[in-house]
Design an enzyme around this catalytic site. Structure first.
Site, PDB file in Angstrom:
ATOM      1  N   HIS A 161      58.769  -8.135  40.896  1.00 28.24           N
ATOM      2  CA  HIS A 161      58.418  -9.336  40.120  1.00 28.24           C
ATOM      3  C   HIS A 161      59.417 -10.477  40.330  1.00 28.24           C
ATOM      4  O   HIS A 161      59.093 -11.634  40.042  1.00 28.24           O
ATOM      5  CB  HIS A 161      58.362  -9.019  38.629  1.00 28.24           C
ATOM      6  CG  HIS A 161      57.236  -8.132  38.227  1.00 28.24           C
ATOM      7  ND1 HIS A 161      55.926  -8.354  38.607  1.00 28.24           N
ATOM      8  CD2 HIS A 161      57.222  -6.992  37.478  1.00 28.24           C
ATOM      9  CE1 HIS A 161      55.157  -7.406  38.106  1.00 28.24           C
ATOM     10  NE2 HIS A 161      55.913  -6.564  37.422  1.00 28.24           N
TER      11      HIS A 161
ATOM     12  N   ASP B 287      52.359  -0.348  42.546  1.00 28.42           N
ATOM     13  CA  ASP B 287      52.716  -0.490  41.134  1.00 28.42           C
ATOM     14  C   ASP B 287      51.503  -1.034  40.375  1.00 28.42           C
ATOM     15  O   ASP B 287      50.705  -1.800  40.924  1.00 28.42           O
ATOM     16  CB  ASP B 287      53.889  -1.461  41.007  1.00 28.42           C
ATOM     17  CG  ASP B 287      54.481  -1.510  39.605  1.00 28.42           C
ATOM     18  OD1 ASP B 287      55.531  -0.900  39.388  1.00 28.42           O
ATOM     19  OD2 ASP B 287      53.883  -2.180  38.738  1.00 28.42           O
TER      20      ASP B 287
ATOM     21  N   HIS C 165      51.355  -3.232  38.191  1.00 30.16           N
ATOM     22  CA  HIS C 165      51.466  -4.679  38.004  1.00 30.16           C
ATOM     23  C   HIS C 165      51.544  -5.369  39.364  1.00 30.16           C
ATOM     24  O   HIS C 165      52.132  -4.845  40.306  1.00 30.16           O
ATOM     25  CB  HIS C 165      52.720  -5.028  37.190  1.00 30.16           C
ATOM     26  CG  HIS C 165      52.759  -4.370  35.847  1.00 30.16           C
ATOM     27  ND1 HIS C 165      53.442  -3.187  35.611  1.00 30.16           N
ATOM     28  CD2 HIS C 165      52.200  -4.719  34.666  1.00 30.16           C
ATOM     29  CE1 HIS C 165      53.291  -2.850  34.339  1.00 30.16           C
ATOM     30  NE2 HIS C 165      52.553  -3.763  33.740  1.00 30.16           N
TER      31      HIS C 165
ATOM     32  N   ASP D 183      53.787   3.409  37.544  1.00 27.08           N
ATOM     33  CA  ASP D 183      53.234   3.120  36.228  1.00 27.08           C
ATOM     34  C   ASP D 183      51.709   3.088  36.245  1.00 27.08           C
ATOM     35  O   ASP D 183      51.090   2.839  35.208  1.00 27.08           O
ATOM     36  CB  ASP D 183      53.804   1.819  35.643  1.00 27.08           C
ATOM     37  CG  ASP D 183      53.913   0.705  36.660  1.00 27.08           C
ATOM     38  OD1 ASP D 183      53.415   0.867  37.788  1.00 27.08           O
ATOM     39  OD2 ASP D 183      54.508  -0.335  36.331  1.00 27.08           O
TER      40      ASP D 183
END
Length: 665
Positions: A157, A196, A198, A289
């Protein structure tokens, strides 16, 4: 924690390329010093030191690390970080743990999205980035066939000049840039796979125009409402200039996606494109995740599923793969999934590459088709339509099949249907995590809806200057669904009662169009209202009389926020805005329309609209944020609203929109 006997320490042993039948040389990097990064006062947080300890303990207890080459972490040098991060960003991370910053750390962290700092953050960030870079270098040189970097804090991120989403440095981007810039390594093409849950917004932006890097991300997106929110993770974001077609996003419309969904994406998007791209090396942003049981992800990948995904990638680049840990917050599924991947890198166990009698969701095929269509001009292998007999095999959305896990410790996935406690998605948005609350407490506290009954008694006028001038489009925000020209549906408000009244008004403000594209309308700008009054300007506004509760739901949808339980604009804000004339909603600051502006009263009811801040207007004026004419479907919706509202004729409405889109700010 004591390393195993084959620990690499100081010397750099050289290895030849792998030979069929020989044990693959798999590297592991783990360093307890990365556990120094934790919350300032030991507050509960999902991204904590136990994540990497759980992985290491699993690999140790299973004897997996004994079959690997293990090496210590080494801090990355600033010259390698500077290839992807700004000088100010580097200075921040380098100094944030110093004693002189102690009193300021929390305030500095508060300026960023989902970030904490402590006295161990700087060292941990440098070790994490250095570990991934080292692992990449060893694999590129042939010292290792593949490697897994067990690191934290995560990185995908982190953007060029901003830490966010638990990430301080972009570990994968730093390693990727290093490999490309060390010409003697002979690495000219790199495939980055980000699995991931996200979207890897930071990595995407760093290689947006680079055809040497094929960036692939599969993630929960939900039309831009899932963290990190916005349009960056949309399938229409395909790169720019030389990088056009080299950015592939597969955005899930919903949670609960599992092995079958991910493997379908591998088989029908990633693997065909990877075959044509033919990478020299692969780096995986290995977040776990999306694993079953994760409190932030809400998806259902098993360790066996991760093994299949990895095995399919090992057929490229002679199996040269670097895996760098990103997310993953259920310690059990995290450790089991990593163990399954390391065993696959070792090629210790045979594994079936397909799933029997387990099918993707219908929404998965819809997303796959959309991605293939968007990218077919760049990758001809995606041109053919998928056969109907394939895409007709689906799992009902609220049925989740049992997946057989062939990892050493099988994860019990429970019954064949979705458990009752998962019927509602209670995953925690990263941006809503507070350091002074336990995760479980936050799930409970966000379910409170006491404010709704109070705000349902208060009426306001919501004044629209954009596509919501068309009543059918605005009702999508109230009742859900999508109107003509929209590429995605709205989920609607909790209270789906239609507006009590509709009226029109003109205001002395400037209407203009900006941004390059949206998920809802595609390429083209969308409408903004300059918050400053200007008596030389006139903008038509359609006013809807709705409750303050509904206004909050419109706010969150306009700002692609998924948190339907939180209150953004309350009675105190209503009192303040009548005096201050505007309120900036910090909780929605990542959205484009988080600036609420007061436009007076009508029948003693406040008139409110939402637009960008004055600072953003300056960004439009300077060119930092692009001014852009609206897409045809979007413009047609505005024209339809003006005509049906009997404000202008069709020709007059066309001229009005054209003037707003072309007249300089």
């Amino acid at each position: 924690m004591e390393p195993p006997p084959d620990h690499i320490n100081g010397t750099e042993p050289q290895f030849s390329s792998s030979v069929p039948g020989e044990q693959r040389r798999v590297g592991l990097v783990y360093d307890e010093r990365m556990c120094k990064h934790s919350t300032p006062r030991g507050e509960s947080h999902p991204e904590n030191p136990d994540r990497i300890r759980a992985i290491w303990n699993k690999l140790s207890s299973a004897g997996i690390h004994d079959r690997c080459m293990v090496f210590d972490a080494k801090e990355v040098e600033d010259k390698y970080i500077s290839a992807v991060h700004t000088t100010s960003h580097i200075n921040l991370i380098k100094t944030i743990s110093s004693q002189k910053m102690a009193s300021k750390r929390n305030r500095v962290a508060g300026r960023y999205n989902s970030i904490y700092f402590n006295e161990g953050s700087s060292e941990s960030a440098y070790l994490a980035a250095g570990s991934v870079l080292q692992a990449a270098e060893k694999v590129a040189k042939g010292e290792l066939n593949s490697a897994f970097a067990i690191v934290r804090p995560p990185g995908h991120h982190a953007e060029e000049g901003e830490p966010m989403g638990f990430c301080l440095y972009n570990n994968v981007a730093i390693a990727t840039s290093f490999l490309l810039n060390q010409k003697e390594l002979g690495i000219n093409k790199i495939l980055i796979v980000d699995w991931d849950v996200h979207h890897g917004n930071g990595t995407q932006k760093m290689f947006w125009k680079d055809s040497r890097v094929l960036f692939f991300s599969v993630h929960r997106h939900e039309y831009g409402s899932f963290y990190p929110t916005g349009d960056d993770g949309s399938h229409i974001m395909i790169g720019e200039g030389p990088g056009s077609g080299y950015n592939i996003n597969v955005p899930w419309e919903n949670g609960h996606c599992g092995d079958a969904d991910y493997i379908a994406v591998w088989d029908h998007i990633l693997i065909p494109v990877a075959r044509e791209f033919n990478p020299d090396i692969i780096i995986i942003s290995a977040g776990f995740d999306a694993a079953i049981g994760d409190p932030l992800g809400g998806c259902r990948i098993t360790p066996h599923g991760y093994s299949i995904m990895l095995k399919k990638l090992m057929k490229f680049s002679r199996g040269k793969i670097i895996m760098a840990l990103e997310g993953g917050y259920n310690l059990n599924s995290l450790a089991n999934s990593v163990a399954a991947c390391v065993e696959m890198l070792l090629e210790d166990k045979p594994i079936a590459e397909s799933l029997e009698e387990v099918y993707p969701f219908e929404s998965t095929w819809r997303v796959i088709k959309a991605v293939r269509e968007e990218l077919s001009a760049f990758w001809p292998v995606l041109t053919d339509k998928l056969p109907e007999e394939l895409t007709s095999r689906v799992t009902p959305q609220l049925q989740v099949a049992i997946y057989s896990s062939q990892s050493e410790d099988e994860y019990d996935d429970g019954p064949n249907t979705l458990p009752e406690d998962l019927q509602e998605d209670v995953t925690i948005p990263l941006s809503k995590l507070n350091l002074n609350e336990d995760v479980d407490d936050q799930v409970t506290s966000t379910s409170s809806k006491d404010w709704r009954s109070e705000l349902a008694k208060i009426d306001v006028w919501y004044a629209s200057f954009g596509s919501n001038m068309s009543e059918s489009r605005f009702l999508c925000y109230i009742q859900g669904g999508q109107a003509e020209g929209m590429k995605r549906p709205c989920r609607g408000a909790v209270d789906k009662t239609k507006p009590k009244e509709v009226m029109w008004k003109t205001v002395p403000h400037r209407l203009f169009f900006g941004r390059e594209s949206t998920v809802t309308w595609g390429p083209g700008g969308v409408a903004f209202l300059n918050p400053e009054t200007n008596n030389q300007e006139k903008t038509f506004m359609c006013l809807y009389r709705i409750t303050l509760e509904q206004f909050n739901d419109v706010l969150l949808q306009e700002n692609v926020c998924m948190d339907t339980s939180s209150l953004f604009f309350d009675l105190d804000a209503l009192d303040i805005i009548e005096n201050e004339k505007s309120v900036s909603l910090e909780a929605l600051k990542d959205g484009w329309y988080h600036y609420v502006v007061y436009l007076g009263k009508e029948n003693d009811i406040p008139i409110l609209t939402m637009t960008c801040t004055n600072a953003t207007v300056e960004g439009f004026k300077s060119g930092k944020i692009p001014i852009c004419a609206p897409a045809k479907e979007y413009a047609d919706t505005l024209i339809r609203g003006l005509v049906q509202g009997k404000q202008l004729s069709e020709d007059e409405a066309v001229a009005y929109i054209h003037e707003a889109a072309t007249h300089p700010l």
